[in-house]
Design a protein around this motif. Structure first.
Motif, PDB file in Angstrom:
ATOM      1  N   PHE A  81      27.554   7.569  74.800  1.00 28.12           N
ATOM      2  CA  PHE A  81      28.062   9.227  74.420  1.00 28.12           C
ATOM      3  C   PHE A  81      26.813  10.216  75.288  1.00 28.12           C
ATOM      4  N   VAL A  82      27.624  11.123  75.855  1.00 26.97           N
ATOM      5  CA  VAL A  82      27.105  12.288  77.040  1.00 26.97           C
ATOM      6  C   VAL A  82      27.544  13.673  76.499  1.00 26.97           C
ATOM      7  N   ASP A  83      26.812  14.194  77.640  1.00 23.97           N
ATOM      8  CA  ASP A  83      26.263  15.103  76.323  1.00 23.97           C
ATOM      9  C   ASP A  83      27.630  16.424  76.237  1.00 23.97           C
ATOM     10  N   ALA A  84      28.596  17.038  75.289  1.00 25.79           N
ATOM     11  CA  ALA A  84      30.071  17.465  75.178  1.00 25.79           C
ATOM     12  C   ALA A  84      29.760  19.102  77.115  1.00 25.79           C
ATOM     13  N   ALA A  85      28.336  19.276  76.547  1.00 25.27           N
ATOM     14  CA  ALA A  85      28.016  20.083  77.788  1.00 25.27           C
ATOM     15  C   ALA A  85      28.228  20.326  79.189  1.00 25.27           C
ATOM     16  N   LYS A  86      27.609  19.472  79.653  1.00 25.40           N
ATOM     17  CA  LYS A  86      28.183  19.053  80.864  1.00 25.40           C
ATOM     18  C   LYS A  86      30.297  17.573  80.924  1.00 25.40           C
ATOM     19  N   ALA A  87      30.628  17.312  79.950  1.00 21.16           N
ATOM     20  CA  ALA A  87      31.166  16.594  80.492  1.00 21.16           C
ATOM     21  C   ALA A  87      32.625  17.302  79.911  1.00 21.16           C
ATOM     22  N   LYS A  88      32.549  18.555  79.075  1.00 21.27           N
ATOM     23  CA  LYS A  88      33.305  19.284  78.699  1.00 21.27           C
ATOM     24  C   LYS A  88      34.821  18.913  77.894  1.00 21.27           C
ATOM     25  N   PRO A  89      34.945  18.266  77.461  1.00 20.34           N
ATOM     26  CA  PRO A  89      35.562  16.998  76.919  1.00 20.34           C
ATOM     27  C   PRO A  89      36.952  17.938  76.230  1.00 20.34           C
ATOM     28  N   SER A  90      38.351  17.967  76.669  1.00 15.73           N
ATOM     29  CA  SER A  90      39.855  18.297  76.515  1.00 15.73           C
ATOM     30  C   SER A  90      40.304  17.629  76.284  1.00 15.73           C
ATOM     31  N   PRO A  91      41.766  17.514  76.260  1.00 16.22           N
ATOM     32  CA  PRO A  91      42.990  16.558  75.992  1.00 16.22           C
ATOM     33  C   PRO A  91      43.529  16.266  78.076  1.00 16.22           C
ATOM     34  N   ALA A  92      43.541  17.257  78.572  1.00 15.80           N
ATOM     35  CA  ALA A  92      44.173  17.460  79.891  1.00 15.80           C
ATOM     36  C   ALA A  92      43.458  16.817  80.655  1.00 15.80           C
ATOM     37  N   SER A  93      41.762  16.430  80.190  1.00 23.34           N
ATOM     38  CA  SER A  93      41.166  15.270  81.276  1.00 23.34           C
ATOM     39  C   SER A  93      41.157  14.024  80.359  1.00 23.34           C
ATOM     40  N   GLY A  94      41.491  13.724  79.460  1.00 22.71           N
ATOM     41  CA  GLY A  94      41.687  12.493  79.548  1.00 22.71           C
ATOM     42  C   GLY A  94      41.024  12.370  78.023  1.00 22.71           C
ATOM     43  N   TRP A  95      40.214  12.861  77.514  1.00 19.33           N
ATOM     44  CA  TRP A  95      39.604  13.073  76.030  1.00 19.33           C
ATOM     45  C   TRP A  95      40.689  13.077  74.560  1.00 19.33           C
ATOM     46  N   LYS A  96      40.227  12.133  73.426  1.00 17.92           N
ATOM     47  CA  LYS A  96      41.240  13.121  72.289  1.00 17.92           C
ATOM     48  C   LYS A  96      39.966  13.140  71.228  1.00 17.92           C
ATOM     49  N   LEU A  97      40.083  14.240  70.998  1.00 20.79           N
ATOM     50  CA  LEU A  97      39.921  14.764  69.634  1.00 20.79           C
ATOM     51  C   LEU A  97      39.986  13.610  68.598  1.00 20.79           C
ATOM     52  N   ASN A  98      38.311  12.901  68.744  1.00 22.32           N
ATOM     53  CA  ASN A  98      38.807  11.627  67.347  1.00 22.32           C
ATOM     54  C   ASN A  98      38.490  12.128  65.960  1.00 22.32           C
ATOM     55  N   ASP A  99      37.496  13.264  65.552  1.00 25.57           N
ATOM     56  CA  ASP A  99      37.028  14.028  64.317  1.00 25.57           C
ATOM     57  C   ASP A  99      36.601  15.221  64.010  1.00 25.57           C
ATOM     58  N   LEU A 100      37.079  15.387  63.186  1.00 22.53           N
ATOM     59  CA  LEU A 100      36.761  17.075  63.153  1.00 22.53           C
ATOM     60  C   LEU A 100      35.621  17.231  61.851  1.00 22.53           C
ATOM     61  N   ILE A 101      34.507  17.360  61.702  1.00 20.90           N
ATOM     62  CA  ILE A 101      33.862  16.876  60.123  1.00 20.90           C
ATOM     63  C   ILE A 101      33.355  18.633  59.784  1.00 20.90           C
ATOM     64  N   VAL A 114      30.860  23.100  62.047  1.00 17.75           N
ATOM     65  CA  VAL A 114      32.478  22.509  62.612  1.00 17.75           C
ATOM     66  C   VAL A 114      31.933  21.263  63.647  1.00 17.75           C
ATOM     67  N   VAL A 115      31.905  20.018  63.521  1.00 15.97           N
ATOM     68  CA  VAL A 115      31.885  19.094  64.033  1.00 15.97           C
ATOM     69  C   VAL A 115      32.890  18.587  65.333  1.00 15.97           C
ATOM     70  N   ARG A 116      32.629  18.917  66.705  1.00 19.42           N
ATOM     71  CA  ARG A 116      33.691  17.950  66.818  1.00 19.42           C
ATOM     72  C   ARG A 116      32.769  16.699  67.912  1.00 19.42           C
ATOM     73  N   VAL A 117      33.568  16.095  67.373  1.00 20.35           N
ATOM     74  CA  VAL A 117      33.570  14.530  67.985  1.00 20.35           C
ATOM     75  C   VAL A 117      35.306  14.011  68.842  1.00 20.35           C
ATOM     76  N   ALA A 158      31.502  12.528  72.769  1.00 17.18           N
ATOM     77  CA  ALA A 158      30.873  13.473  73.456  1.00 17.18           C
ATOM     78  C   ALA A 158      31.129  14.529  71.734  1.00 17.18           C
ATOM     79  N   ALA A 159      29.847  14.922  71.476  1.00 14.75           N
ATOM     80  CA  ALA A 159      30.214  15.719  70.137  1.00 14.75           C
ATOM     81  C   ALA A 159      29.565  16.985  70.618  1.00 14.75           C
ATOM     82  N   GLU A 160      30.737  17.891  69.893  1.00 11.02           N
ATOM     83  CA  GLU A 160      30.603  19.840  70.226  1.00 11.02           C
ATOM     84  C   GLU A 160      30.354  19.995  68.868  1.00 11.02           C
TER      85      GLU A 160
END
Length: 170
Positions: A81-101, A114-117, A158-160
């Motif tokens: 589990f990594v810090d989203a602010a540092k990892a900057k998850p996005s589909p362009a960098s290979g991340w997938k939006l796993n869950d929207l809570i 609104v929590v994005r995992v 990562a979660a934001e």
């Protein structure tokens, strides 16, 4: 019924914020409205030995807090589990939006957390089957791979968090 109408209105207010997101891998309705000051579990991620926990604070500066909590000291994580602010998850960098809570505020129905995992898969395949049809990992081979710096990548999460809707005044 009034509460459900207000929750639906809050979802409409949050709609434009959520419209830019890709479709999440897990589809779920909004959570049960939560009271101010009541800690609640948003989601568990067993492969990372983590639990997402949140709470409405009732403060205008920071209306919602969330934390990543380790589930057990003896848990063997298969993902990080990594810090989203540092990892900057996005589909362009290979991340997938796993869950929207989405969690409505029970004391202020026009507001919701609104929590994005996000999940970054590795594409690792399980070990090849041996002559007995079993997938095996051998300690000596793993030690040699680690010494050579050829360890396989592990999945990451990562979660934001954000707050949508209007804040209520007391």
């Amino acid at each position: 019924m009034r509460l459900s109408l207000l929750a639906a209105a809050a979802a409409l207010v949050a709609g434009p914020v959520l419209a830019a997101d890709p479709k999440p891998e897990i589809s779920r309705p909004a959570a049960t409205p939560q009271a101010v000051g009541a800690a609640h579990t948003l989601r568990q991620i067993p492969e990372a030995c983590a639990r997402l926990e949140g709470m409405f604070t009732g403060q205008a500066a920071e209306p919602y807090k969330f934390a990543v909590v380790r589930t057990s000291a003896s848990c063997q994580a298969r993902a990080r589990f990594v810090d989203a602010a540092k990892a900057k998850p996005s589909p362009a960098s290979g991340w997938k939006l796993n869950d929207l809570i989405r969690v409505p505020n029970a004391g202020c129905p026009s507001q919701e957390a609104v929590v994005r995992v996000w999940r970054k898969p590795t594409g690792n395949a399980p070990p090849k089957l041996d002559a007995q049809g079993r997938s095996r990992i051998y300690l000596q081979e793993s030690k040699e791979a680690a010494a050579a710096g050829k360890l396989a990548a592990i999945p990451m999460f990562a979660a934001e968090m954000g707050v949508a809707g209007k804040a209520c005044t007391s």
